[in-house]
Design a protein around this motif. Structure first.
Motif, PDB file in Angstrom:
ATOM      1  N   ASN A 167     -67.056 -74.225  20.905  1.00 17.53           N
ATOM      2  CA  ASN A 167     -67.082 -74.651  19.503  1.00 17.53           C
ATOM      3  C   ASN A 167     -66.482 -73.602  18.573  1.00 17.53           C
ATOM      4  O   ASN A 167     -67.011 -73.318  17.503  1.00 17.53           O
ATOM      5  N   LEU A 168     -65.361 -73.025  19.011  1.00 16.13           N
ATOM      6  CA  LEU A 168     -64.586 -72.066  18.214  1.00 16.13           C
ATOM      7  C   LEU A 168     -65.307 -70.740  17.961  1.00 16.13           C
ATOM      8  O   LEU A 168     -64.944 -70.006  17.038  1.00 16.13           O
ATOM      9  N   GLN A 169     -66.288 -70.409  18.795  1.00 10.01           N
ATOM     10  CA  GLN A 169     -66.921 -69.098  18.672  1.00 10.01           C
ATOM     11  C   GLN A 169     -66.103 -68.027  19.392  1.00 10.01           C
ATOM     12  O   GLN A 169     -66.197 -66.846  19.068  1.00 10.01           O
ATOM     13  N   PHE A 170     -65.357 -68.425  20.412  1.00 11.09           N
ATOM     14  CA  PHE A 170     -64.513 -67.529  21.198  1.00 11.09           C
ATOM     15  C   PHE A 170     -65.312 -66.371  21.806  1.00 11.09           C
ATOM     16  O   PHE A 170     -64.893 -65.219  21.770  1.00 11.09           O
ATOM     17  N   LYS A 171     -66.498 -66.705  22.320  1.00 13.91           N
ATOM     18  CA  LYS A 171     -67.344 -65.671  22.930  1.00 13.91           C
ATOM     19  C   LYS A 171     -67.549 -65.916  24.423  1.00 13.91           C
ATOM     20  O   LYS A 171     -67.220 -65.081  25.244  1.00 13.91           O
TER      21      LYS A 171
END
Length: 335
Positions: A167-171
């Motif tokens: 969800n676009l956290q890029f973690k």
């Protein structure tokens, strides 16, 4: 019996176990499971995955394959915070599944483990379709992983899938294979038996910017365009490069300049989600070869829908009078 399929979903993130039960009940209300069944699960990053899978397994004793996403779609519509499950069941299909871990450290070895496991489950049956969801958006090169996998498959076996998301956290992203929950892995699904897969790819994006050259790259990092910091090229077209949503809305197209190729139609998308403010390097969602021809693309709502319409029309034409039993759709978060 023929192939049957059904979808179930839940938006109850706070009660993941109950979501699993709800999904299972929804599936069983639509179809009866045959000898061989498979569940393909896409879900939001905030679910408790162990509880979600536990709830699903209580209703459906079937292998599960899937990953976390940045948006889900099923027969009931589009969702941004759901768990969506497609179940395919038939007496006439064969299912092989495998997963390779530590993908970022040794992608070739991970692919081999995944393929060997999945292929062994098919016995003498040859794969007709390969589906993979490798964790390469954050940890490894998708192009290298796919090349390793392609080396194991016969040329006529189509390979489809996508990259897991958070969800676009890029973690950190997660992958599901059978009853396991993984990260930094490649899950692989091989289907064999009485199936005829059809694969259609369309983007809806239209190249509009000046055609330029990627003069310095390293995997998915684009350092320079025409010997200048890559971000300088994007600045000419994008009014707010510091907003990842706006930056991603104008991706680059990687052009196919092979002699005889229709350059305006033959390209792949490289979405830029962020950049390095110190050196102007742009981080893309896929590799860009050095000296490759690139160009900015536009993708308005009408452009994207035109691409979808073209894909469906082409699919219907290729299917002719054959019945379509299940439809898998993979779309980029950059949309």
């Amino acid at each position: 019996m023929s192939i049957q399929s059904a979808t179930g979903y839940s938006e109850n993130i706070d009660e993941s176990y109950e979501s699993g039960l709800e999904i299972g009940d929804m599936i069983l209300a639509k179809i009866a499971l045959q000898a061989n069944s498979l569940g393909i699960l896409f879900c939001h990053i905030d679910f408790d995955f162990a509880e979600l899978l536990k709830g699903i397994r209580e209703k459906l004793d079937i292998p599960i394959f899937g990953c976390t996403t940045a948006g889900e779609a099923n027969s009931n519509g589009y969702f941004e915070e759901s768990a969506s499950l497609l179940v395919v069941t038939s007496d006439d299909i064969k299912i092989g599944m495998g997963v390779g871990e530590n993908l970022s450290k040794d992608p070739e070895a991970a692919v081999l483990v995944a393929y060997t496991s999945a292929r062994s489950m098919l016995g003498e049956d040859k794969p007709r379709l390969a589906v993979t969801l490798p964790d390469t958006g954050l940890t490894a090169s998708a192009e290298k992983v796919l090349s390793f996998l392609k080396a194991h498959l016969d040329e006529e076996v189509p390979m489809v899938g996508g990259l897991p998301a958070d969800n676009l956290q890029f973690k950190k992203t997660y992958q599901f294979c059978n009853h396991g929950i993984y990260s930094d892995s490649i899950p692989l699904l091989l289907l064999a038996g009485n199936i005829e897969p059809l694969v259609i790819t369309r983007s809806g994006w239209i190249p509009i910017g000046k055609k330029v050259t990627a003069t310095k790259t390293a995997g998915n990092v684009l350092y320079e365009i025409d010997h200048q910091p890559a971000i300088n090229y994007l600045k000419k077209y994008i009014h707010d490069i510091d907003d990842p949503n706006i930056l991603a809305s104008c991706p680059l197209v990687l052009l196919d300049e092979t002699p005889g190729a229709e350059t305006e139609k033959n390209f792949v998308i490289r979405t830029c989600f962020r950049y390095n403010q110190e050196n102007g390097a742009v981080i893309c969602n896929g590799d860009i070869p050095e000296n490759a021809a690139v160009q900015l693309a536009r993708g308005s709502r009408d452009d994207i829908l035109a691409g979808v319409e073209d894909a469906i029309t082409t699919l219907r034409h290729k299917a002719a009078d054959k019945e379509i039993h299940a439809l898998l759709c993979f779309s980029c978060v950059g949309r």
